[in-house]
Design a protein around this motif. Sequence first.
Motif, short mmCIF file in Angstrom:
data_model
loop_
_atom_site.label_atom_id
_atom_site.label_comp_id
_atom_site.label_asym_id
_atom_site.label_seq_id
_atom_site.Cartn_x
_atom_site.Cartn_y
_atom_site.Cartn_z
N VAL A 30 0.87 -1.17 0.00
CA VAL A 30 0.00 0.00 0.00
C VAL A 30 0.91 1.23 0.00
O VAL A 30 1.59 1.50 0.98
CB VAL A 30 -0.92 0.01 1.24
N LEU A 31 0.95 1.95 -1.11
CA LEU A 31 1.91 3.04 -1.30
C LEU A 31 1.22 4.39 -1.43
O LEU A 31 0.30 4.55 -2.24
CB LEU A 31 2.73 2.81 -2.58
N ASP A 32 1.67 5.35 -0.64
CA ASP A 32 1.25 6.73 -0.85
C ASP A 32 1.78 7.16 -2.21
O ASP A 32 2.92 6.86 -2.57
CB ASP A 32 1.81 7.60 0.26
N ILE A 33 0.99 7.88 -2.97
CA ILE A 33 1.41 8.24 -4.32
C ILE A 33 2.52 9.29 -4.31
O ILE A 33 3.30 9.39 -5.25
CB ILE A 33 0.19 8.72 -5.14
N ARG A 34 2.62 10.08 -3.19
CA ARG A 34 3.69 11.07 -3.08
C ARG A 34 4.42 10.87 -1.75
O ARG A 34 3.82 10.96 -0.68
CB ARG A 34 3.13 12.48 -3.17
N MET A 35 5.73 10.57 -1.84
CA MET A 35 6.57 10.36 -0.66
C MET A 35 7.97 10.89 -0.95
O MET A 35 8.37 11.01 -2.10
CB MET A 35 6.67 8.87 -0.33
N PRO A 36 8.75 11.16 0.12
CA PRO A 36 10.15 11.53 -0.10
C PRO A 36 10.98 10.31 -0.46
O PRO A 36 10.53 9.18 -0.32
CB PRO A 36 10.56 12.10 1.27
N GLY A 37 12.20 10.54 -0.90
CA GLY A 37 13.09 9.44 -1.28
C GLY A 37 12.77 8.95 -2.67
O GLY A 37 13.56 9.08 -3.60
N ALA A 38 11.61 8.38 -2.82
CA ALA A 38 11.06 8.00 -4.14
C ALA A 38 9.56 8.02 -3.96
O ALA A 38 9.04 7.47 -2.99
CB ALA A 38 11.55 6.61 -4.55
N ASP A 39 8.84 8.67 -4.88
CA ASP A 39 7.39 8.70 -4.73
C ASP A 39 6.80 7.32 -5.03
O ASP A 39 7.50 6.39 -5.45
CB ASP A 39 6.75 9.79 -5.60
#
Length: 241
Positions: A63-72
């Motif tokens: 389950v991935l947030d569409i916008r994140m630091p490091g790599a979206d």
Amino acid sequence: MSGGEGDATAAPIRVLIADDEPMVRAGIRAVLATDPGIEIVAETGDGQDAVELVRRHRPDVAVLDIRMPGADGISAAAEIRRTGAATGILMLTTFGEDDYILRALGGGANGFLIKSGEPEELIAGVRAVADGAAYLSPKVAARVVAHLASAGAGGPADRRASAREQVAALTARERDVLTLVAAGLSNGQIARRIGVVEGTVKAHVSSILVRLGVPNRAAAAVLAHEAGLTLGGTCAGGPRT
């Protein structure tokens, strides 16, 4: 992947959560913890770390947030696909991120949820993606179709007509299968619905993706919605059998 809901003998669905907001992660964890058939195996707030955790834990669903630091989430999803992991990818999005959703459709995402959606949608989305199905929450499906229509050459009517023309080129059986894909059913569920073996459904889905020129089930579901080809008028991610 993991067994269906209600099967006490099935292995739990193993889930990775990746979101840079600790309270959001806590909320996701709390919702998924209400389902005894789901197990959280790892959490992170960084997209690149999510890729490493997938390599290490091989979860059924990320389950991935569409916008994140490091790599979206989009970059992380693409990298997860390159690792060869069989992990299904469920993207979390907020309003105003339609362009990100469109990019993620081509990057290997299997489903999309609105962060402000109902808790039941999160559980349904995880289970659908673990089953190999596409999952678009009704709000996401409506927004993506509207966004595509407004951006399409010649206007919404022309885009809908083009989608209907593409779908019309499929066989009747392929249209039946595409309708069920858009409703969020897995290959096994489709096979039971139309009375064929699962291998036949897999062959139909592969043919549909090639003939429609789309990269995955989620993109096929969006095109089905554009063409008005939905089960009983429902959006993908709606009622499932």
